[in-house]
Design an enzyme around this catalytic site. Structure first.
Site, PDB file in Angstrom:
ATOM      1  N   ASP A   1     -35.226  15.777 -51.993  1.00 42.88           N
ATOM      2  CA  ASP A   1     -35.009  14.579 -52.815  1.00 42.88           C
ATOM      3  C   ASP A   1     -34.819  14.964 -54.281  1.00 42.88           C
ATOM      4  OD1 ASP A   1     -34.503  11.945 -53.341  1.00 42.88           O
ATOM      5  OD2 ASP A   1     -36.506  11.217 -52.872  1.00 42.88           O
TER       6      ASP A   1
ATOM      7  N   HIS B   1     -29.406   5.985 -47.189  1.00 46.23           N
ATOM      8  CA  HIS B   1     -30.292   6.274 -48.316  1.00 46.23           C
ATOM      9  C   HIS B   1     -30.774   4.966 -48.931  1.00 46.23           C
ATOM     10  CE1 HIS B   1     -31.501   7.448 -52.378  1.00 46.23           C
ATOM     11  NE2 HIS B   1     -31.723   8.653 -51.873  1.00 46.23           N
TER      12      HIS B   1
END
Length: 345
Positions: A306, A180
């Site tokens: 997200d 990430h």
């Protein structure tokens, strides 16, 4: 099962225990952390605007509000992950305790709502031995389905071989590593920061795309050929660069220009097709999704939202309008995630 029905599984959905947010507040007050951390979390924890306040509130909520948001968007299941930078900005002792706490919080949310949540393990990457022990505990005792790597660890990347035992453990446990974004390091952030480009608008992609390339060119996937890595935002633009990456990797290996650039068993693009999966987090854009499917393989591209950073309920409907048949849509929203993360619910 009827192929026209499926669960919508979102696979890059952030959370943060209240204790971690308070730790970040202390760091901000004390001037700790790099410039990217100060910029990003100074905004989210210091702004009085509605969006950052709602993001922070939603990060800490693993109950009613999150479930209501999922229902409003049509999300059936979230794969939870400790928000960036997670433990990566902490001293080793604090990182170890915070990773354990985050895993306990996430595990309790999964126990409370087993049909709605699974979770990735947090670890203290600064302490590889402790990270391995916590990853093993999280997977074998808490039932977690992978490990979150919030990119660089105080400026050091996962191509550094001191982190490779953790990658080896992930391969052995057969769980993916989710790479990430983090904010760029002090060595690369300045020209991005001065233009307001250091965050999700562009800086995250620069930082994480480079990180993924460092992992590949260091030989990680030759050493650990069964390691599975997941990256969001449709691969941080790397799928659009495949021929150029292959061409210049070969040229630089042949020239001997860079000591770090060694020959690999395969082309860089081969690892991007063999070892990497791509989520659509923050990229609910039909042309981009269809292009990435075409160059890395439809079996490598799966849905993510997200949340809560880019919570747009209508995006689920837009992605259900992709030019895919019923079987392909089921794979995109459910099948790939179920296999990749070994989901059982």
């Amino acid at each position: 099962m009827d192929v026209t029905t499926y669960r919508r599984i979102a696979t890059e959905e952030a959370f943060a225990p209240a204790e971690l947010l308070e730790c970040y507040r202390r760091m901000l007050r004390d001037g700790q952390g790099d410039k990217g951390f100060q910029s990003l979390w100074g905004f989210y924890l210091g702004s009085t605007a509605e969006r950052p306040r709602s993001v922070v509130r939603r990060l800490a909520d693993l109950g009613a509000e999150r479930l209501a948001d999922m229902a409003a968007a049509g999300i059936d299941h979230q794969v939870l992950a400790l928000t960036s930078p997670g433990t990566n900005v902490l001293d080793p002792a604090t990182a170890r305790s915070m990773a354990t706490l985050a895993n306990e919080v996430a595990a309790q949310a999964v126990r409370d709502h087993p049909d709605r949540f699974t979770a990735l393990a947090a670890v203290a990457w600064q302490d590889p031995d402790a990270a391995i022990a916590e990853l093993e505990r999280a997977v074998t005792r808490l039932g977690m389905c992978g490990v979150i790597a919030n990119s660089h660890v105080q400026g050091t990347y996962l191509d550094d071989q001191r982190f490779w035992p953790v990658l080896e453990a992930a391969e052995r446990l057969d769980v993916p590593v989710y790479l990430h974004p983090n904010t760029p390091t002090d060595r690369m952030v300045e020209p991005l920061y001065e233009a307001g480009l250091d965050g999700a608008i562009y800086g995250f992609a620069v930082e994480t795309g480079m990180h993924l390339l460092r992992i590949i060119t260091s030989g990680v996937f030759d050493r650990f050929p069964h390691l599975r890595l997941v990256v969001g935002h449709l691969g941080e633009a790397l799928p659009f660069w495949l021929p150029r990456i292959d061409h210049f990797h070969a040229a630089q290996v042949a020239s001997g220009r860079y000591p770090a650039m060694k020959a690999l068993q395969l082309r860089p693009s081969d690892y991007l097709r063999r070892n990497v999966w791509y989520t659509t987090s923050g990229m609910a854009w039909q042309p981009g999704i269809m292009f990435v499917r075409s160059v890395v393989g439809a079996d490598r591209v799966l849905y993510a939202m997200d949340y809560p950073y880019q919570y747009v309920p209508d995006e689920v409907r837009h992605q259900e309008e992709l030019p895919l048949d019923a079987v392909e849509l089921r794979e995109f929203f459910e099948g790939i995630a179920t296999r990749l993360f070994h989901l059982t619910v």
